[in-house]
Design a protein around this motif. Structure first.
Motif, PDB file in Angstrom:
ATOM      1  N   PHE A 271       5.852  -1.209  -5.375  1.00 33.49           N
ATOM      2  CA  PHE A 271       4.985  -1.684  -4.291  1.00 33.49           C
ATOM      3  C   PHE A 271       4.113  -0.533  -3.771  1.00 33.49           C
ATOM      4  CE2 PHE A 271       4.348  -3.215   0.151  1.00 33.49           C
ATOM      5  CZ  PHE A 271       3.641  -4.357  -0.180  1.00 33.49           C
ATOM      6  N   LYS A 272       4.717   0.646  -3.651  1.00 33.26           N
ATOM      7  CA  LYS A 272       3.961   1.831  -3.194  1.00 33.26           C
ATOM      8  C   LYS A 272       2.873   2.185  -4.203  1.00 33.26           C
ATOM      9  CE  LYS A 272       6.796   4.364  -0.032  1.00 33.26           C
ATOM     10  NZ  LYS A 272       8.089   5.011  -0.117  1.00 33.26           N
ATOM     11  N   LEU A 273       3.234   2.076  -5.467  1.00 39.02           N
ATOM     12  CA  LEU A 273       2.289   2.409  -6.522  1.00 39.02           C
ATOM     13  C   LEU A 273       1.096   1.448  -6.526  1.00 39.02           C
ATOM     14  CD1 LEU A 273       2.590   4.722  -8.495  1.00 39.02           C
ATOM     15  CD2 LEU A 273       3.491   3.149 -10.187  1.00 39.02           C
ATOM     16  N   LEU A 274       1.335   0.241  -6.052  1.00 41.65           N
ATOM     17  CA  LEU A 274       0.249  -0.733  -5.949  1.00 41.65           C
ATOM     18  C   LEU A 274      -0.682  -0.386  -4.778  1.00 41.65           C
ATOM     19  CD1 LEU A 274       2.414  -3.925  -6.496  1.00 41.65           C
ATOM     20  CD2 LEU A 274       0.436  -3.336  -7.899  1.00 41.65           C
ATOM     21  N   ASN A 275      -0.299   0.677  -4.035  1.00 42.53           N
ATOM     22  CA  ASN A 275      -1.068   1.122  -2.871  1.00 42.53           C
ATOM     23  C   ASN A 275      -1.091   0.055  -1.764  1.00 42.53           C
ATOM     24  OD1 ASN A 275      -2.522   3.064  -1.512  1.00 42.53           O
ATOM     25  ND2 ASN A 275      -4.501   2.236  -2.194  1.00 42.53           N
ATOM     26  N   MET A 276       0.045  -0.585  -1.600  1.00 43.35           N
ATOM     27  CA  MET A 276       0.116  -1.653  -0.607  1.00 43.35           C
ATOM     28  C   MET A 276       1.125  -1.328   0.477  1.00 43.35           C
ATOM     29  SD  MET A 276      -0.199  -5.155  -2.630  1.00 43.35           S
ATOM     30  CE  MET A 276      -1.793  -5.862  -2.645  1.00 43.35           C
ATOM     31  N   HIS A 277       0.972  -1.995   1.600  1.00 43.68           N
ATOM     32  CA  HIS A 277       2.017  -1.996   2.617  1.00 43.68           C
ATOM     33  C   HIS A 277       2.074  -3.395   3.230  1.00 43.68           C
ATOM     34  CE1 HIS A 277      -0.970  -0.213   5.836  1.00 43.68           C
ATOM     35  NE2 HIS A 277      -1.365  -1.354   5.347  1.00 43.68           N
ATOM     36  N   THR A 278       2.966  -3.582   4.199  1.00 38.41           N
ATOM     37  CA  THR A 278       3.115  -4.951   4.716  1.00 38.41           C
ATOM     38  C   THR A 278       2.942  -4.999   6.227  1.00 38.41           C
ATOM     39  OG1 THR A 278       5.477  -4.502   4.656  1.00 38.41           O
ATOM     40  CG2 THR A 278       4.661  -6.032   3.037  1.00 38.41           C
ATOM     41  N   TYR A 279       2.429  -6.122   6.672  1.00 35.97           N
ATOM     42  CA  TYR A 279       2.500  -6.423   8.096  1.00 35.97           C
ATOM     43  C   TYR A 279       3.242  -7.743   8.221  1.00 35.97           C
ATOM     44  CZ  TYR A 279      -1.367  -9.845   7.868  1.00 35.97           C
ATOM     45  OH  TYR A 279      -2.152 -10.936   7.602  1.00 35.97           O
ATOM     46  N   ARG A 290       3.733  -9.829   4.889  1.00 37.91           N
ATOM     47  CA  ARG A 290       2.435 -10.050   4.234  1.00 37.91           C
ATOM     48  C   ARG A 290       1.918  -8.759   3.602  1.00 37.91           C
ATOM     49  NH1 ARG A 290       0.693 -15.096   5.265  1.00 37.91           N
ATOM     50  NH2 ARG A 290       1.775 -16.148   6.972  1.00 37.91           N
ATOM     51  N   PRO A 291       1.829  -8.752   2.276  1.00 37.16           N
ATOM     52  CA  PRO A 291       1.375  -7.541   1.594  1.00 37.16           C
ATOM     53  C   PRO A 291      -0.144  -7.396   1.644  1.00 37.16           C
ATOM     54  CG  PRO A 291       1.880  -9.263   0.004  1.00 37.16           C
ATOM     55  CD  PRO A 291       2.167  -9.852   1.350  1.00 37.16           C
ATOM     56  N   ILE A 292      -0.632  -6.194   1.952  1.00 42.35           N
ATOM     57  CA  ILE A 292      -2.081  -5.934   1.892  1.00 42.35           C
ATOM     58  C   ILE A 292      -2.315  -4.527   1.360  1.00 42.35           C
ATOM     59  CG2 ILE A 292      -3.181  -7.430   3.631  1.00 42.35           C
ATOM     60  CD1 ILE A 292      -2.736  -5.001   5.577  1.00 42.35           C
ATOM     61  N   LEU A 293      -3.489  -4.318   0.795  1.00 37.44           N
ATOM     62  CA  LEU A 293      -3.858  -2.978   0.335  1.00 37.44           C
ATOM     63  C   LEU A 293      -3.958  -2.068   1.549  1.00 37.44           C
ATOM     64  CD1 LEU A 293      -6.743  -3.172  -2.292  1.00 37.44           C
ATOM     65  CD2 LEU A 293      -4.509  -2.119  -2.565  1.00 37.44           C
ATOM     66  N   ILE A 294      -3.468  -0.856   1.434  1.00 40.42           N
ATOM     67  CA  ILE A 294      -3.578   0.112   2.531  1.00 40.42           C
ATOM     68  C   ILE A 294      -5.070   0.303   2.847  1.00 40.42           C
ATOM     69  CG2 ILE A 294      -3.204   2.554   3.130  1.00 40.42           C
ATOM     70  CD1 ILE A 294      -0.627   2.398   1.445  1.00 40.42           C
ATOM     71  N   GLY A 295      -5.405   0.243   4.123  1.00 35.43           N
ATOM     72  CA  GLY A 295      -6.812   0.419   4.510  1.00 35.43           C
ATOM     73  C   GLY A 295      -7.521  -0.895   4.802  1.00 35.43           C
ATOM     74  N   THR A 296      -6.833  -2.041   4.592  1.00 35.98           N
ATOM     75  CA  THR A 296      -7.468  -3.343   4.846  1.00 35.98           C
ATOM     76  C   THR A 296      -7.609  -3.568   6.353  1.00 35.98           C
ATOM     77  OG1 THR A 296      -6.360  -4.175   2.880  1.00 35.98           O
ATOM     78  CG2 THR A 296      -7.314  -5.833   4.332  1.00 35.98           C
ATOM     79  N   ASN A 297      -8.757  -4.141   6.754  1.00 37.26           N
ATOM     80  CA  ASN A 297      -8.939  -4.386   8.189  1.00 37.26           C
ATOM     81  C   ASN A 297      -8.466  -5.794   8.571  1.00 37.26           C
ATOM     82  OD1 ASN A 297     -11.031  -6.202   7.676  1.00 37.26           O
ATOM     83  ND2 ASN A 297     -12.597  -4.614   7.833  1.00 37.26           N
ATOM     84  N   ALA A 298      -8.464  -6.034   9.892  1.00 31.95           N
ATOM     85  CA  ALA A 298      -7.910  -7.289  10.416  1.00 31.95           C
ATOM     86  C   ALA A 298      -8.663  -8.506   9.877  1.00 31.95           C
ATOM     87  CB  ALA A 298      -7.954  -7.267  11.936  1.00 31.95           C
TER      88      ALA A 298
END
Ligand SMILES: Nc1nc2c(ncn2[C@@H]2O[C@H](COP(=O)(O)OP(=O)(O)O)[C@@H](O)[C@H]2O)c(=O)[nH]1
Ligand SMILES: [Mg+2]
Length: 360
Positions: A271-279, A290-298
Motif C-alpha cells: 500500500f505504501k509503495l502505491l504511494n497511498m494513504h487512507t482517510y 478510503r484509500p487515496i493517493l498522497i497529496g490528493t485534495n478534498a
C-alpha cells in the motif's frame, strides 16, 4: 492509480502459496513449474487497527476496510520477452498492475524443483529484471520511432526516451532513476514495466537467513538501491493461516517469535509503495477506510465517494484521527474546538476523519 499489485518471479518459488494466504484463495500451488497459467486474482484487506479504535467509540453496524487487489502472475523465465516459457502474454499481465511484488526463492528443499537447479537469489532476481528490461527496451525503441515520424514539438520527450534507452541498455531499471515530475508523468503514460515500483519478497526457510552469506549480500544490494524488501517463509505462513483456533494461532506465532503474520507487513508495504494513504468516513451505519493517493485534495477525493460530492462541493469537516480518539469522538472534539472546516484545496492527511458538505 489503482490498487493492483502483481506477484511475479521464476516458476515454482512460492508465488501462488503467498497469493493464496494473502487473499484466502485456493489457487493451485504445486511442485511443478508453470502450474499457474492464467493469472489468479484475489483481494486482501489492508490491516488497520485504527478502524477498530474508531469502532470502540462509534459502535457502527459495519466496518469497511480498504481492499487491495493481488494478481498471481505465471512464472517468468529467461527469454520470456522473446516468447520463452509462457512468454509475452505474461509480460502483458505484468504491464496491467501498478506495483510489482518480486518473489525470490531462498528456501532449500530437495523435493521442490528449482527451474535452474540451484539456490541463488541474486541470479534469479537478475533473470526476471533482465526480461523486464528487454521488454522495456523494445517499447522504448518503438516509441522513439513513433516520435521520429512526428514533428519537432516532441523533442523533449524524445530526448527523455533516449535517456531511458541508454539506461535500460546499461541494465538499469527505470524505477532506479529519479525523474522530474513532468517526466514521470510522460514515462508513466508509456507504462514501462521497470518504472513500476517494486518490492522484493525473499521466500526463505526459517533456519536459512540472517546469518547466511548470500542473504547478507542480497541485503546489501537492496539497501544500496533503497529497495523495499521483506523476508517471509511462505510454507510457515500457510501453516499459520490454516490454524483456526485463536489461542493456538497465538501460540504458534509466539513460538516463531512473530507478533503477527508477516503477510500483514507485505500488504502494508504494498500500500505504501502505491504511494497511498487512507482517510475515514464515520457514521452509525458504517466506518469506511478510503484509500487515496498522497497529496490528493478534498475536492478530488470527494468525487471517489460520489460524483455529486464534487459537483456540489461546499466544504469538508475534518477531524484528525488522534483528536477523535483523544476526545472520545466527535462531540468531545467539538467541545475542544478542534473540528476544522476546510475548502476544496485542503490536502487530505493520513487518518483524517472527513464529512463532506455539498449541494446538488
Ligand atoms: N519448503 C518450502 N516449500 C515451499 C515454500 N513455498 C512454497 N513451497 C512449495 O513450492 C512448490 C511451488 O509453490 P507455488 O506456490 O505453486 O510456486 P509458484 O510456481 O511460484 O506459484 C509447492 O509445492 C509449495 O508447497 C517454502 O517456503 N518452503
Ligand atoms: Mg503459481
Amino acid at each position: 492509480m489503482g490498487l493492483k499489485c502483481g506477484i511475479l518471479g521464476l516458476p515454482n518459488i512460492g508465488k501462488s502459496t503467498i497469493f493464496n494466504v494473502l487473499t484466502k484463495s485456493k489457487a493451485m500451488a504445486a511442485n511443478f513449474p508453470f502450474c499457474t497459467i492464467k493469472p489468479n486474482i484475489g483481494f486482501s484487506l489492508l490491516p488497520d487497527n485504527r478502524l477498530i479504535e474508531i469502532q470502540k467509540i462509534v459502535n457502527s453496524k459495519k466496518i469497511t476496510p480498504t481492499n487491495i487487489k493481488f494478481i498471481d502472475i505465471a512464472g517468468l523465465v529467461k527469454g520470456a520477452s522473446s516468447g520463452n516459457g509462457l512468454g509475452n502474454k505474461f509480460l502483458n499481465d505484468v504491464r496491467s498492475v501498478n506495483i510489482l511484488i518480486h518473489v525470490v526463492r531462498f528456501f532449500k528443499d530437495q523435493n521442490i524443483q528449482h527451474i535452474y537447479n540451484r539456490i541463488d537469489p541474486i541470479k534469479d532476481i537478475n533473470i526476471i529484471n533482465d526480461e523486464l528490461i528487454i521488454s522495456d527496451i523494445e517499447l522504448c525503441e518503438k516509441n522513439i520511432l513513433y516520435l521520429n515520424k512526428k514533428n519537432k514539438n516532441y523533442k523533449n520527450n524524445k530526448y527523455l526516451l533516449e535517456t531511458c534507452l541508454y539506461n535500460l541498455e546499461n541494465g538499469l531499471m527505470l524505477n532506479n532513476i529519479i525523474f522530474k515530475k513532468e517526466e514521470t508523468k510522460y514515462i508513466n503514460s508509456i507504462n514501462f514495466l521497470t518504472s513500476k515500483p517494486m518490492m522484493y519478497v525473499i521466500n526463505s526457510d526459517k533456519n536459512f537467513f540472517k546469518n547466511d552469506k548470500i542473504f547478507k549480500k542480497l541485503k546489501k544490494k537492496f539497501i544500496k538501491k533503497k529497495n523495499i524488501f521483506i523476508n517471509i517463509c511462505a510454507k510457515t505462513e500457510l501453516e499459520i493461516s490454516e490454524i483456526n483456533n485463536y489461542e493456538k494461532k497465538k501460540k504458534k506465532l509466539f513460538e516463531l517469535k512473530l507478533k503477527e503474520s508477516k503477510l500483514n507487513k507485505l500488504i502494508t508495504y504494498s500500500f505504501k509503495l502505491l504511494n497511498m494513504h487512507t482517510y475515514f468516513t464515520v457514521g452509525k451505519k458504517e466506518i469506511c477506510s478510503r484509500p487515496i493517493l498522497i497529496g490528493t485534495n478534498a475536492l478530488e477525493s470527494s468525487k471517489k465517494i460520489h460524483t455529486d460530492f464534487k459537483k456540489g462541493f461546499i466544504r469538508a469537516k475534518v477531524i484528525s484521527y488522534k483528536d477523535f480518539i483523544k476526545y472520545n469522538g466527535e462531540n468531545g472534539v467539538k467541545k475542544m474546538g478542534k473540528i476544522k472546516l476546510e475548502g476544496k484545496k485542503y490536502v487530505i492527511k493520513d487518518g483524517d476523519i472527513i464529512q463532506y458538505f455539498f449541494k446538488i
